[in-house]
Structure formats: structure tokens, C-alpha cells
Design a protein around this motif. Structure first.
Motif, PDB file in Angstrom:
ATOM      1  N   GLY A   8      -2.917 -11.164   9.549  1.00  0.00           N
ATOM      2  CA  GLY A   8      -2.737 -11.986  10.737  1.00  0.00           C
ATOM      3  C   GLY A   8      -2.881 -11.228  12.046  1.00  0.00           C
ATOM      4  N   TYR A   9      -3.542 -10.085  12.011  1.00  0.00           N
ATOM      5  CA  TYR A   9      -3.745  -9.283  13.215  1.00  0.00           C
ATOM      6  C   TYR A   9      -5.042  -9.683  13.901  1.00  0.00           C
ATOM      7  CZ  TYR A   9      -0.164  -5.685  12.740  1.00  0.00           C
ATOM      8  OH  TYR A   9       1.016  -5.007  12.711  1.00  0.00           O
ATOM      9  N   GLU A  10      -5.093  -9.439  15.199  1.00  0.00           N
ATOM     10  CA  GLU A  10      -6.349  -9.469  15.932  1.00  0.00           C
ATOM     11  C   GLU A  10      -6.650  -8.014  16.263  1.00  0.00           C
ATOM     12  OE1 GLU A  10      -8.285 -10.957  20.139  1.00  0.00           O
ATOM     13  OE2 GLU A  10      -6.359 -11.772  19.517  1.00  0.00           O
ATOM     14  N   ILE A  11      -7.616  -7.436  15.574  1.00  0.00           N
ATOM     15  CA  ILE A  11      -7.918  -6.014  15.744  1.00  0.00           C
ATOM     16  C   ILE A  11      -8.675  -5.805  17.050  1.00  0.00           C
ATOM     17  CG2 ILE A  11      -9.187  -4.050  14.788  1.00  0.00           C
ATOM     18  CD1 ILE A  11      -8.474  -5.146  12.007  1.00  0.00           C
ATOM     19  N   LYS A  12      -8.195  -4.866  17.851  1.00  0.00           N
ATOM     20  CA  LYS A  12      -8.796  -4.555  19.147  1.00  0.00           C
ATOM     21  C   LYS A  12      -9.608  -3.265  19.114  1.00  0.00           C
ATOM     22  CE  LYS A  12      -6.981  -7.935  21.485  1.00  0.00           C
ATOM     23  NZ  LYS A  12      -7.807  -8.927  22.149  1.00  0.00           N
ATOM     24  N   THR A  13      -9.549  -2.537  18.013  1.00  0.00           N
ATOM     25  CA  THR A  13     -10.267  -1.277  17.901  1.00  0.00           C
ATOM     26  C   THR A  13     -11.758  -1.513  18.089  1.00  0.00           C
ATOM     27  OG1 THR A  13      -8.644  -0.369  16.386  1.00  0.00           O
ATOM     28  CG2 THR A  13     -10.821   0.635  16.333  1.00  0.00           C
TER      29      THR A  13
END
Length: 126
Positions: free
Chosen positions: A106-111
């Protein structure tokens, strides 16, 4: 000296060099154009450019963080811990991994720049 002029010289330096540069190397390049510049001014400008998303900062295992422009196509790296070889990976190879992690947790990855460390084919065979 305006912040924007320092920012612009940093962006030009990163654009001209076509490689990952440490803050020290960026300072030295900018200092050639702006001899009176203070290292802390360059470091603050780099922090600001990273926050604005114009520049990315990464640990490539070189002993100092490195910077590059973010306007280029997204890419990632494999870094050999023995010989220091750095291979560039196309974002398409990594994008699905990010999507799987986002779905699973459920993460929104910003990498926008992944660096993976290991041992290259050549060093493994030594």
C-alpha cells in the motif's frame, strides 16, 4: 549573489558532465565560473535542487553522495562492491518491482533512482 545563479551554474555543470558528481566536484566546477562562491552556498543550493526534484542524490558506494539531473530518463544502477563497476539499468526493468511493492504494502514509492550493490560477473569468476 542570487540563489538562482548558483542553481543555474549547478544545473549547467551537471548537464555538461554527463556523470554522477560529488558535491565537492560540483563546487570546484562552479567555483571556476564564480570564484568567490562559498562551499556552503553550493551545498545549500544542491539541497534545494533535490527538494525541488531537479536533481537526484544517491549513495553509489563511493564514499560521498553523488548528484545528477533528474530530467533524463529514469534509470537505476548495479554497483560492484569489489571493482566499483557501475552498470546502468533501464527503468522498465525496475518499474514492475516498484508496482508489486506498492500493491503488496500500500505504499506510493517516490524513489527515482535505485542503486543495488553486489559482485559483478568478472569479480565473481576471480
Amino acid at each position: 549573489m542570487k540563489k538562482t545563479s548558483t542553481d543555474q551554474f549547478i544545473l549547467e555543470t551537471l548537464s555538461e558532465q554527463h556523470e554522477h558528481l560529488t558535491a565537492l566536484r560540483i563546487f570546484e566546477a562552479v567555483q571556476q565560473k564564480l570564484p568567490a562562491i562559498n562551499p556552503s552556498t553550493v551545498y545549500r543550493a544542491l539541497e534545494r535542487l533535490v527538494e525541488q526534484g531537479k536533481v537526484s542524490v544517491s549513495d553509489m558506494g563511493l564514499g560521498a553522495a553523488v548528484f545528477e539531473l533528474t530530467g533524463k530518463e529514469l534509470h537505476h544502477h548495479l554497483v560492484c562492491q569489489k571493482c566499483g563497476e557501475i552498470l546502468m539499468l533501464d527503468d522498465e526493468l525496475i518499474r514492475n518491482i516498484f508496482k508489486q511493492l506498492e500493491n503488496a504494502f500500500g505504499y506510493e514509492i517516490k524513489t527515482n533512482h535505485l542503486v543495488l550493490f553486489g559482485i559483478c560477473r568478472h569479480c565473481k569468476n576471480l
